[in-house]
Design an enzyme around this catalytic site. Sequence first.
Site, short mmCIF file in Angstrom:
data_model
loop_
_atom_site.label_atom_id
_atom_site.label_comp_id
_atom_site.label_asym_id
_atom_site.label_seq_id
_atom_site.Cartn_x
_atom_site.Cartn_y
_atom_site.Cartn_z
N LYS A 1 19.51 -2.57 -0.98
CA LYS A 1 19.88 -1.24 -0.57
C LYS A 1 19.25 -0.67 0.90
CE LYS A 1 17.42 3.29 -1.57
NZ LYS A 1 16.33 3.30 -0.85
N ASN A 2 18.26 -1.06 1.02
CA ASN A 2 17.59 -0.57 2.30
C ASN A 2 18.21 -1.16 3.67
OD1 ASN A 2 16.27 1.52 1.16
ND2 ASN A 2 14.25 0.34 1.39
N CYS B 1 14.04 10.49 -1.18
CA CYS B 1 12.93 10.75 -2.30
C CYS B 1 11.81 11.42 -1.68
CB CYS B 1 12.25 9.16 -2.60
SG CYS B 1 13.43 8.23 -3.35
N ASP C 1 7.41 0.36 -1.62
CA ASP C 1 8.28 0.55 -2.55
C ASP C 1 8.10 0.05 -4.15
OD1 ASP C 1 9.41 2.09 -0.82
OD2 ASP C 1 10.89 0.27 -0.22
N ARG D 1 20.33 5.76 -7.32
CA ARG D 1 20.37 5.69 -5.85
C ARG D 1 20.20 4.25 -5.49
NH1 ARG D 1 16.52 8.60 -3.48
NH2 ARG D 1 17.06 7.36 -1.77
N1 EPU Z 1 6.57 8.37 10.04
C1 EPU Z 1 6.51 9.17 10.97
N2 EPU Z 1 7.12 9.46 12.01
C2 EPU Z 1 8.47 8.85 11.96
C3 EPU Z 1 9.00 8.06 10.98
C4 EPU Z 1 7.94 7.62 10.15
O1 EPU Z 1 5.34 9.68 10.83
O2 EPU Z 1 9.22 9.51 12.92
C5 EPU Z 1 5.79 7.74 8.99
C6 EPU Z 1 6.48 8.16 7.57
O3 EPU Z 1 5.98 9.34 7.26
C7 EPU Z 1 5.49 7.06 6.70
C8 EPU Z 1 5.65 5.94 7.68
O4 EPU Z 1 5.77 6.36 8.87
O5 EPU Z 1 4.17 7.64 6.54
C9 EPU Z 1 6.69 4.71 7.36
O6 EPU Z 1 7.81 5.39 7.33
P1 EPU Z 1 9.19 4.64 7.57
O7 EPU Z 1 9.89 5.38 8.74
O8 EPU Z 1 8.74 3.05 7.80
O9 EPU Z 1 10.10 4.76 6.51
P2 EPU Z 1 11.54 4.99 6.28
O10 EPU Z 1 12.28 4.46 7.37
O11 EPU Z 1 11.92 6.68 6.28
C10 EPU Z 1 12.06 3.01 4.66
C11 EPU Z 1 12.72 2.66 3.34
C12 EPU Z 1 11.52 3.25 2.16
C13 EPU Z 1 10.24 2.79 2.42
C14 EPU Z 1 9.86 2.88 3.88
C15 EPU Z 1 8.56 2.09 4.22
C16 EPU Z 1 15.07 3.32 3.85
C17 EPU Z 1 16.02 3.88 3.63
N3 EPU Z 1 13.91 3.74 3.31
O12 EPU Z 1 11.90 4.38 4.94
O13 EPU Z 1 12.35 3.11 1.10
O14 EPU Z 1 9.41 3.09 1.63
O15 EPU Z 1 10.69 2.32 5.05
O16 EPU Z 1 8.81 0.67 3.97
O17 EPU Z 1 15.18 2.02 4.42
C18 EPU Z 1 12.47 3.32 -1.14
O18 EPU Z 1 13.36 2.34 -1.28
O19 EPU Z 1 12.26 3.62 -2.33
C19 EPU Z 1 12.23 3.94 -0.11
C20 EPU Z 1 11.48 5.01 0.03
#
Ligand code: EPU
Length: 429
Positions: free
Chosen positions: A22-23, A118, A306, A398
């Site tokens: 998915k991601n 989420c 996750d 999702r």
């Molecule tokens: N963060 C910041 N600033 C930013 C971006 C992130 O402070 O600009 C913080 C976030 O708040 C969090 C940490 O950095 O505490 C990591 O966030 P990250 O950006 O890596 O997460 P994401 O890209 O929004 C993806 C996955 C998530 C998964 C996370 C961590 C997707 C669409 N989502 O989210 O997946 O938990 O990486 O591995 O790729 C899920 O699949 O259930 C899911 C939530």
Amino acid sequence: MDKLMIQGGLPLEGTVQISGAKNSAVALIPAAILADSTVTIDNVPTISDVELLAELLREIGGDVELDNDEHEIQINPEKMFAMPLPNGRVKKLRASYYLMGAMLGKFKKAVIGLPGGCNLGPRPIDQHIKGFEALGAKVTNEQGAIYLRADELVGAKIYLDVVSVGATINIMLAAVKAKGQTIIENAAKEPEIIDVATLLTNMGARIKGAGTNVIRIDGVESLHGCRHSIIPDRIEAGTYMILAAAIGQRVVVDNIIPYHVESLIAKLREMNVKVDVRDDQVEICGIGEKTGVDIKTLVYPGFPTDLQQPFTSLLTQAEGTSLVTDTIYNARFKHIDELRRMGANVKVEGRSALINGKTMLQGAKVKASDLRAGAALVIAGLMADGITELTGLEHVDRGYEDLEEKLLGLGAKIWREEMTNEEMDQVKN
Ligand code: EPU
């Protein structure tokens, strides 16, 4: 609206096939915007996030064919334009933020509503914006939508203050067609990042270092169509591995890259679960006493956040005390109240949950607050005595393709029922 009915206590056995990640899918689909001819992606999971993204690409003029039977999506971006998307579908999923990087990279402008997804506590996108600005974009937030505009994008050195999957991918998307070299330092190393870099490279981009913490991108003039196959979903794989450890007699989780789930394999073995690793599958035997373990979620290759929620359900069946700490999200414990409702002995303090096991779970009416909370409650329901009724299925849909079919194939008793009006009112409140 449906609810999921789960008859607990039946041992599971057999083979489950894992779908495409998915991601990865939610980043690869927006990445196709950057091409100037058709991009074909296969091993696409049949999940609602993919359907939403396909619709979003159609909204901006793309010719998009999604074939769920073949697990293939064909995206012809030739007629796409920089249509503003301040509201509507973009709000429904987190990954709509990839439209920012892809549209900025292609059209030098984009208007995208702040993403949904989420609710795991604050999920800022400051690092994405910092990257876009470093490349020369002007970024403003107006009434809940992000406005991005650049006369030209010029490569830059960007150090991420927080290791972020989304920011790493989004900056890659914006930088592949920028002038000169972009260097992303302190980049995230998740397998999905390598998958996106592979697609972009097949489209003609020049990217080195994806999968390490320094990624170098040399901008190119144009990108062309190509064919790409999505990597297996390590989180879906991990979810089935956890439920196999919880209630499986002999479950084979097939079509995976075992290397991507090594941190989970190590923890399962520490709990005394038997894990047999083969080329593209693992076999898990959940019979026997399990010992409590501590886990701390970390960026890849650490234990994935996750899988924290599904793993918590498993730990209710382990002897002794287990401490679960989520260092990535500070509010990813919404499943715990529901687990308690089923009889689990769990205390949450700050970013940690303390689980005392082993406790027999009882079937109950529970609600999924987010995607992985849903997965945790499905596992809990399968372990529990009696019937569990799970609502909030829109979250589960999702991210998990054919959840019931896959579980039925393993011998579970699980089915959907339409909710009554009264039940729908209760769930909303
Ligand atoms: N963060 C910041 N600033 C930013 C971006 C992130 O402070 O600009 C913080 C976030 O708040 C969090 C940490 O950095 O505490 C990591 O966030 P990250 O950006 O890596 O997460 P994401 O890209 O929004 C993806 C996955 C998530 C998964 C996370 C961590 C997707 C669409 N989502 O989210 O997946 O938990 O990486 O591995 O790729 C899920 O699949 O259930 C899911 C939530």
